[in-house]
Write an enzyme that holds these catalytic residues in place. Structure first.
Site: not given
Length: 457
Positions: A77, A145-147, A200
């Site tokens: 996808e 995922d690090i923001d 990030g």
């Protein structure tokens, strides 16, 4: 290619070859900083590494080996976010050229990558109508995922979407903690770190065994990294209850302590005001100790110590009194480590890592708010990465204009994007594809051997 041609969408792929007159450079070649769908058209037409993304997402299943799965890429996808927040999910493509043509035609503001499904995601409704509920994710990279916004309670230089080199240290720490653990503790080899384009980092773990993890297994790995468990209302956001740190936490603490004491203390001025140091004192579960420290610091308000040194000196006070051994209420022995972990340990978006069907932004997209390219980060030299120096869309278009005519194959190599694409290919993509092709070959040979054994019987 003039500014007006780009803005009106009438520019073809020819580059204006007229030499600028003295002082004319900015008028002829400068591209406005505004993010524009028509600028994207040039970027996707000349610089975006379509073929590399296809090779990556195919994992060796490119039709060149009899053992490859030719349907593999077509079951992946892709999601496009277009201008005016038009959101196209479940896009799929059965060839590199179709992926490239669709990106060039639609000029998405963002490209997200989802899982590989059991069937072509674009045809999912047909399968549902047939009564066969077979549409389910079967593979997806393990992602993190690090923001930076999740660190807003411990950074004072910036807040929200704003980022500078002082607080970017927190992202460097995250990479230095998580990357070695993924390799040494879990045995993963093919790991890609990517700048998110604004505030990030993203991590893609692409080994075959990582892509085939179940949601339960992904959750277990995410929980392994979960140390920071607080929220805005929690006084104590990290609790290290065991008498000895787990080997992973002990290894991590060495990284955290180095950056906390050598960088964050002074750059974030963690002890410079009463409001800030009170936040740290609240984490010490002994009123006599906090009163002693508070009194000492308030008495020294008018000290001539520089602001930089005051943070280092006050931290030394904390460490000395907590490590002195004179008073040891329950939990006090771990306070120093808990404070360091609270202010510097990676804060993961757990849900992103736990679920196979979560989408994540593709590398080399352009962030629409900053215009910056989502470039790979070398984990071995992540402390050298500067998010403020990342190529921007406007800079790249200006470089194209300045560079003159070139072939489509090498256009990117003559811009500031070249270094990032070369790194992506040599350090990540080539070793990954070598491993994938070896796996396909071994699996194919095993099936042949099994067939021969069955025929013998």
């Amino acid at each position: 290619m003039t500014k007006e041609e780009i803005e009106n969408g009438t520019a073809d792929m020819e580059i204006d070859q007229r030499e600028p007159l003295n002082g004319e450079r900015s008028e002829l070649n400068a591209v406005p900083d505004d993010f524009n769908a028509n600028y994207l058209k040039v970027y996707y037409g000349k610089l975006f590494p379509h073929a590399d993304i296809f090779k990556w997402m195919s994992y060796g299943n490119d039709g060149k080996h009899p053992g490859c799965d030719e349907s593999y890429f077509g079951r992946r996808e892709f999601s496009f976010t277009l201008d005016n927040d038009i959101y196209l999910r479940f896009q799929s493509f059965n060839s590199a050229s179709k992926l490239e043509n669709s990106i060039k035609e639609k000029c998405p503001f963002k490209i997200d990558i989802g899982p590989v499904y059991s069937v072509d995601p674009a045809k999912r409704h047909a399968y549902a109508q047939s009564g066969n509920n077979v549409f389910t994710p079967v593979e997806k990279e393990l992602v993190f995922d690090i923001d930076m916004t999740d660190y807003d309670d411990v950074r004072y230089c910036c807040s929200g979407a704003d980022v500078c080199l002082k607080c970017w240290t927190l992202m460097t720490i995250a990479i230095k903690v998580i990357d070695p653990a993924l390799r040494d503790d879990f045995g993963f080899n093919h790991i890609l770190w990517v700048y998110s384009g604004r505030r990030g980092v993203h991590c893609w773990v692409c080994d075959a065994k990582a892509r085939r993890l179940t949601n339960e297994q992904r959750s277990s790995i995410a929980e392994y990294f979960r140390v920071y468990k607080g929220n805005e209302n929690s006084q104590k956001k990290v609790s290290l209850t065991s008498s000895a740190l787990h080997p992973f936490l002990l290894r991590s603490y060495k990284v955290l302590e180095e950056f906390f004491e050598g960088n964050l203390l002074s750059n974030q001025s963690l002890f410079s005001t009463e409001e800030r140091y009170e936040k740290i004192l609240e984490m010490i579960p002994d009123e006599s100790i906090t009163s002693e420290l508070r009194g000492k610091w308030q008495d020294n308000k008018k000290s001539s110590i520089s602001k930089e040194n005051i943070n280092v000196d006050r931290w030394k006070h904390v460490k000395k009194i907590l490590k002195s051994g004179k008073q040891k209420p329950q939990g006090l022995g771990k306070c120093v480590e808990e404070i360091v972990f609270s202010f510097s340990y990676p804060r993961l978006d757990m849900e992103v890592s736990k679920h196979m069907n979560h989408l994540l932004k593709a590398p080399f997209c352009i962030h629409p708010k900053t215009g910056r390219v989502c470039v790979p980060i070398d984990p071995n030299h992540c402390e050298e990465f500067d998010p403020t120096a990342v190529p921007t869309l406007s800079k790249l278009l200006e470089e194209i204009n300045m560079g003159g005519l070139g072939t489509d194959d090498d256009e990117w190599d003559r811009t500031s994007l070249g270094k990032s694409i070369r790194f992506f290919r040599s350090s990540f993509l080539q070793p990954l594809l070598k491993s994938c092709k070896e796996e396909i070959e071994n699996s194919y040979n095993a099936k042949l051997q099994h067939s021969k054994t069955s025929l013998t019987w």
